[in-house]
Design a protein around this motif. Structure first.
Motif, PDB file in Angstrom:
ATOM      1  N   PRO A  93       0.787  -1.240   0.000  1.00 49.07           N
ATOM      2  CA  PRO A  93       0.000   0.000   0.000  1.00 49.07           C
ATOM      3  C   PRO A  93       0.818   1.289   0.000  1.00 49.07           C
ATOM      4  N   ASP A  94       1.967   1.291   0.679  1.00 49.74           N
ATOM      5  CA  ASP A  94       2.783   2.510   0.704  1.00 49.74           C
ATOM      6  C   ASP A  94       3.867   2.511  -0.364  1.00 49.74           C
ATOM      7  N   ALA A  95       3.828   1.548  -1.280  1.00 52.17           N
ATOM      8  CA  ALA A  95       4.794   1.499  -2.386  1.00 52.17           C
ATOM      9  C   ALA A  95       4.071   1.048  -3.655  1.00 52.17           C
ATOM     10  N   HIS A  96       3.023   1.779  -3.953  1.00 54.32           N
ATOM     11  CA  HIS A  96       2.170   1.451  -5.093  1.00 54.32           C
ATOM     12  C   HIS A  96       1.943   2.685  -5.964  1.00 54.32           C
ATOM     13  N   PHE A  97       1.433   3.748  -5.329  1.00 56.13           N
ATOM     14  CA  PHE A  97       1.242   5.059  -5.963  1.00 56.13           C
ATOM     15  C   PHE A  97       0.386   4.991  -7.225  1.00 56.13           C
ATOM     16  N   GLY A  98      -0.511   4.000  -7.272  1.00 57.70           N
ATOM     17  CA  GLY A  98      -1.403   3.877  -8.411  1.00 57.70           C
ATOM     18  C   GLY A  98      -0.734   3.465  -9.701  1.00 57.70           C
ATOM     19  N   LEU A  99       0.478   2.936  -9.629  1.00 62.88           N
ATOM     20  CA  LEU A  99       1.244   2.618 -10.831  1.00 62.88           C
ATOM     21  C   LEU A  99       1.224   1.142 -11.199  1.00 62.88           C
ATOM     22  N   LEU A 100       0.665   0.306 -10.334  1.00 64.01           N
ATOM     23  CA  LEU A 100       0.702  -1.140 -10.554  1.00 64.01           C
ATOM     24  C   LEU A 100      -0.724  -1.676 -10.597  1.00 64.01           C
ATOM     25  N   HIS A 101      -1.372  -1.518 -11.728  1.00 71.03           N
ATOM     26  CA  HIS A 101      -2.795  -1.832 -11.831  1.00 71.03           C
ATOM     27  C   HIS A 101      -3.072  -3.320 -12.009  1.00 71.03           C
ATOM     28  N   ASP A 102      -2.227  -3.993 -12.748  1.00 72.80           N
ATOM     29  CA  ASP A 102      -2.500  -5.389 -13.067  1.00 72.80           C
ATOM     30  C   ASP A 102      -2.252  -6.272 -11.840  1.00 72.80           C
ATOM     31  N   PRO A 103      -3.275  -6.961 -11.343  1.00 72.74           N
ATOM     32  CA  PRO A 103      -3.085  -7.796 -10.143  1.00 72.74           C
ATOM     33  C   PRO A 103      -2.115  -8.949 -10.373  1.00 72.74           C
ATOM     34  N   MET A 104      -1.841  -9.261 -11.652  1.00 74.34           N
ATOM     35  CA  MET A 104      -0.941 -10.368 -11.961  1.00 74.34           C
ATOM     36  C   MET A 104       0.464  -9.892 -12.308  1.00 74.34           C
ATOM     37  N   ASN A 105       0.785  -8.626 -11.998  1.00 69.69           N
ATOM     38  CA  ASN A 105       2.131  -8.160 -12.323  1.00 69.69           C
ATOM     39  C   ASN A 105       3.171  -8.851 -11.445  1.00 69.69           C
ATOM     40  N   LEU A 106       4.408  -8.720 -11.856  1.00 73.24           N
ATOM     41  CA  LEU A 106       5.507  -9.418 -11.180  1.00 73.24           C
ATOM     42  C   LEU A 106       5.542  -9.122  -9.693  1.00 73.24           C
ATOM     43  N   PHE A 107       5.361  -7.869  -9.330  1.00 72.32           N
ATOM     44  CA  PHE A 107       5.532  -7.469  -7.935  1.00 72.32           C
ATOM     45  C   PHE A 107       4.426  -8.030  -7.043  1.00 72.32           C
ATOM     46  N   ASN A 108       3.199  -8.032  -7.540  1.00 69.42           N
ATOM     47  CA  ASN A 108       2.112  -8.626  -6.780  1.00 69.42           C
ATOM     48  C   ASN A 108       2.296 -10.131  -6.658  1.00 69.42           C
ATOM     49  N   LYS A 109       2.832 -10.736  -7.713  1.00 70.77           N
ATOM     50  CA  LYS A 109       3.097 -12.175  -7.646  1.00 70.77           C
ATOM     51  C   LYS A 109       4.134 -12.481  -6.569  1.00 70.77           C
ATOM     52  N   LEU A 110       5.191 -11.687  -6.519  1.00 71.19           N
ATOM     53  CA  LEU A 110       6.217 -11.894  -5.498  1.00 71.19           C
ATOM     54  C   LEU A 110       5.651 -11.697  -4.103  1.00 71.19           C
ATOM     55  N   ARG A 111       4.792 -10.699  -3.948  1.00 74.62           N
ATOM     56  CA  ARG A 111       4.200 -10.424  -2.639  1.00 74.62           C
ATOM     57  C   ARG A 111       3.305 -11.566  -2.163  1.00 74.62           C
ATOM     58  N   SER A 112       2.767 -12.318  -3.105  1.00 70.79           N
ATOM     59  CA  SER A 112       1.879 -13.423  -2.739  1.00 70.79           C
ATOM     60  C   SER A 112       2.641 -14.650  -2.265  1.00 70.79           C
ATOM     61  N   LEU A 113       3.952 -14.675  -2.519  1.00 72.87           N
ATOM     62  CA  LEU A 113       4.785 -15.800  -2.109  1.00 72.87           C
ATOM     63  C   LEU A 113       5.484 -15.501  -0.798  1.00 72.87           C
ATOM     64  N   SER A 114       5.685 -16.501   0.009  1.00 70.08           N
ATOM     65  CA  SER A 114       6.445 -16.334   1.251  1.00 70.08           C
ATOM     66  C   SER A 114       7.838 -15.828   0.929  1.00 70.08           C
ATOM     67  N   ARG A 115       8.327 -14.922   1.728  1.00 69.63           N
ATOM     68  CA  ARG A 115       9.662 -14.377   1.493  1.00 69.63           C
ATOM     69  C   ARG A 115      10.759 -15.414   1.668  1.00 69.63           C
ATOM     70  N   SER A 116      10.450 -16.535   2.290  1.00 69.09           N
ATOM     71  CA  SER A 116      11.450 -17.592   2.457  1.00 69.09           C
ATOM     72  C   SER A 116      11.624 -18.406   1.184  1.00 69.09           C
ATOM     73  N   ILE A 117      10.702 -18.241   0.232  1.00 66.93           N
ATOM     74  CA  ILE A 117      10.787 -18.974  -1.030  1.00 66.93           C
ATOM     75  C   ILE A 117      11.786 -18.272  -1.954  1.00 66.93           C
ATOM     76  N   GLN A 118      12.785 -19.001  -2.397  1.00 68.02           N
ATOM     77  CA  GLN A 118      13.850 -18.416  -3.214  1.00 68.02           C
ATOM     78  C   GLN A 118      13.620 -18.589  -4.717  1.00 68.02           C
ATOM     79  N   THR A 119      12.787 -19.550  -5.110  1.00 68.89           N
ATOM     80  CA  THR A 119      12.504 -19.762  -6.525  1.00 68.89           C
ATOM     81  C   THR A 119      11.000 -19.890  -6.734  1.00 68.89           C
ATOM     82  N   ASP A 120      10.522 -19.386  -7.844  1.00 67.77           N
ATOM     83  CA  ASP A 120       9.106 -19.425  -8.183  1.00 67.77           C
ATOM     84  C   ASP A 120       8.681 -20.879  -8.399  1.00 67.77           C
ATOM     85  N   PRO A 121       7.702 -21.366  -7.622  1.00 70.71           N
ATOM     86  CA  PRO A 121       7.292 -22.772  -7.765  1.00 70.71           C
ATOM     87  C   PRO A 121       6.677 -23.079  -9.121  1.00 70.71           C
TER      88      PRO A 121
END
Length: 370
Positions: free
Chosen positions: A323-351
């Motif tokens: 929410p504090d690092a979005h600024f209305g610039l990331l509209h697509d819910p499937m963008n890379l950054f939202n995908k990364l946020r949905s994964l646990s930070r302990s995961i090092q590779t995309d399953p």
């Protein structure tokens, strides 16, 4: 050369760092920009289908002085220093959310055209992220957190120290710095080139430029963070250890070795015992350093665990798209950054595809005398 944001090569979004010892402190003449309130800026939203104008460079870009300077930059600077121009290019081309009239001349034609072509290609391909968006979000996050930190101090004079300032122009464009002493630190050749380009811009009467800066004062200090005397150089240039200080480390730490980066963080943390201190910094995780093992060295998968033992009492971590690092610039819910946020930070590779989970953490840490 910058790559698309889907590849997430941070080469096109990181500032440079510096590795040359210096002996001089540069005190410069200043200019100011008409600046729209940061509190307004951080609430801006990018339209769903923004109109990206044709790339039209200002006339001052074609003067012989500017062309000669950028020829030297392109022929003599290494990739770390060149990233300062790449960062400026991103700020120039995302001008619908970042007000930085000097960014164009500081970036140079080569990097402006390179990034512009990638942005146009992303739009034509209906990419989920437009090249440079991570840089735009990062810039706006730092801007907003600087203003918030100043508000938390409740007024009074504050020092804002930008380590590895590169082509940064916050002293010229942030109105919230009006009571602040701003200190920029970088290599002598970078500071000299920047000063010459700014002078060329002022001489060419670029739109929105005036004759004074918005910060209370600006000092440029030549110093090398890999040398133990950088703090002494800072202090000899007017830095006051017991004055409230905001330390801005944008695109710096990962260029340092693990030991040098920790030394810098410890020096800043030590100031928490003397005065109210705020650290604003971005951290790569380990997977991100694989982008270039010869360039990126320092990393932390868990900055919120790393910093408290050093002396910071409060640490807040943000990921691109929060929410504090979005600024209305990331509209697509499937963008890379939202995908990364949905994964646990302990995961090092995309399953799903086995790709490294490369993350950039935006971190605010603070402390004060007990």
């Amino acid at each position: 050369m910058c790559v698309t944001v889907r590849e997430w090569s941070l080469k096109c979004t990181m500032h440079h760092l510096f590795f040359i010892p210096l002996t001089t402190t540069l005190h410069i003449s200043y200019v100011a920009l008409n600046f729209r309130s940061m509190s307004d800026k951080q609430n801006d939203c990018l339209p769903e289908d923004p109109t990206w104008p044709e790339l039209k460079l200002s006339h001052c870009m074609y003067t012989q002085t500017v062309r000669d300077i950028h020829a030297v930059i392109e022929n003599e600077w290494d990739s770390v220093k060149l990233s300062a121009c790449q960062t400026a290019a991103g700020r120039a081309l995302w001008k619908h959310v970042i007000n930085d009239p000097f960014a164009e001349i500081l970036a140079g034609e080569t990097y402006l055209r390179s990034l512009f072509e990638k942005m146009m290609k992303d739009r034509l391909n209906k990419a989920r992220e437009i090249s440079g968006v991570i840089l735009a979000v990062r810039t706006l996050w730092f801007d907003s957190k600087i203003e918030a930190a100043l508000d938390s101090f409740g007024g009074g004079e504050t020092q804002v120290v930008l380590l590895g300032a590169g082509m940064d122009t916050r002293a010229y464009r942030l109105g919230c710095l009006k009571d602040c002493s701003v200190i920029e630190v970088d290599l002598p050749e970078v500071l000299e080139v920047k000063a010459t380009l700014l002078h060329s811009a002022m001489s060419s009467k670029i739109e929105h430029c005036q004759d004074v800066i918005l910060a209370k004062s600006l000092t440029r200090v030549a110093a090398d963070l890999t040398h133990i005397d950088w703090l002494a150089r800072l202090q000899s240039s007017g830095f006051v250890p017991d004055k409230n200080t905001i330390w801005v480390l944008e695109g710096i730490l990962y260029y340092l070795s693990q030991s040098k980066a920790m030394d810098v963080l410890k020096i800043i943390a030590d100031s928490c015992a003397i005065t109210r201190t705020v650290l604003l910094a971005d951290f790569m995780n380990k997977a991100s350093t694989t982008l270039s093992s010869s360039t990126y060295q320092f990393y932390s998968d868990w900055p919120e665990d790393l910093l408290p033992p050093l002396g910071f009492s409060d640490v807040k971590l943000t990921q691109i798209g929060d929410p504090d690092a979005h600024f209305g610039l990331l509209h697509d819910p499937m963008n890379l950054f939202n995908k990364l946020r949905s994964l646990s930070r302990s995961i090092q590779t995309d399953p799903e595809n086995g790709a490294p989970c490369r993350r950039l953490y935006l971190v605010q840490a603070s402390g004060s005398p007990i």
